[in-house]
Enzyme design. Structure first.
Site: not given
Ligand code: GLN
Length: 289
Positions: A103, A137, A215
């Site tokens: 990520c 998101r 994750h």
């Molecule tokens: N900050 C990055 C995004 O929002 C990665 C997020 C994360 O590592 N979960 O895409």
């Protein structure tokens, strides 16, 4: 004793280097390091574990490099660190080290990441990707079909995990997707790809490189990925070593149950009226269900 009757070459020590655990480590990403250590030690392979933290001036010799995810703010700090240590990380991969980037760390090791605050942070381009933050998101469970893994057919053709990112990642001309999304969003929610894989030799680099949005942590329920990283890392730029097999009954049970649950929910959702789907999906993204 090998099949050829030669004493098996003593494998290891396996040099595991955790990149920026102090900055990028969300949703249990540190569990990936633990999984590598346990799976190596279960095979009698000695492990040397070290970490590169903010302010470090060098990257120790490594067989496996791991980096986790995090928020945009921490990624900005890591980007500054990579201006200094990006070449050293590439050097380790050119010596044969494997890489797992999850990520935020995945985004940071690409060519660029344009954050939600519209700041573009440059990266070392170790992974042939570029990322732009979106306005929503991409959150939820993921099931994806693996494209390619070294060492032939893995015990499962799938990859499973959890994603939560604003970034939309696009593969570059030599970027090969790690997997194709069956359930979930993946790299950008549009082209169906998830992650990126650089097989040994791709772009002239002997080290195996895996970038992913997953994750969980990723590796406990995807032991095929863990073993690919260990085998390639111990091959040190040469052919991947053959690892003794482990009893992964529990790991595959967890993998299969997760995939089955996601597929059942997808079938159930498909029977829902669209107006209801329109209410449920955003709610799920909000609560990350
Ligand atoms: N900050 C990055 C995004 O929002 C990665 C997020 C994360 O590592 N979960 O895409």
């Amino acid at each position: 004793m090998t099949s050829a009757g030669r004493p098996a070459r003593r494998l290891g020590p396996l040099r595991v280097v955790h990149l920026y655990p102090d900055l990028l480590n969300v949703y249990g990403d540190a569990g990936n390091v633990r999984t590598i250590v346990v799976r190596a030690e279960q095979r009698g392979i000695e492990v040397e574990l070290s970490a590169v933290r903010a302010g470090a001036s060098a990257v120790p010799p490594a067989d496996i490099l791991l980096i986790g995810g995090g928020q945009d703010r921490e990624q900005m700090t890591v980007a500054r660190e990579l201006e200094r240590l990006g070449p050293a990380i590439r050097e380790r991969i050119s010596e044969g080290a494997s890489l797992l980037a999850v990520c935020g760390g995945y985004q940071n090791l690409g060519w660029s990441y344009r954050t939600a605050a519209d700041t573009t942070i440059a990266g070392p381009g170790i992974l042939d990707i570029r990322t732009e933050a979106g306005h929503t998101r991409l959150v939820g469970s993921v099931v994806a079909g693996l494209t390619d893994l070294p060492n032939g057919r893995p015990p499962r053709p799938t990859l499973i995990g959890f994603e939560n990112h604003a970034g939309r990642t696009y593969l570059g001309p030599t970027g090969r997707p790690l997997a194709i999304v069956e359930i979930g969003h993946g790299n950008n929610g549009v082209d169906g790809t998830e992650g990126v894989i650089g097989l040994p030799g791709d772009d002239g680099l002997p080290g195996l490189r895996i970038g992913t949005y997953l994750h969980g942590p990723l590796l406990p329920r995807n032991p095929h990925i863990a073993d690919a990283l260990i085998a390639a890392g111990l091959g040190r730029g040469g052919p991947a070593v053959t690892l003794a097999s482990l009893d992964d009954t529990d790991e595959w049970l967890a993998h299969d149950r997760f995939a089955a649950r996601c597929r059942a929910r997808k079938r159930r959702d498909e029977r829902l009226p669209t107006w209801l789907r329109r209410i449920i999906d955003p709610a799920r993204s909000l609560i990350g269900f």
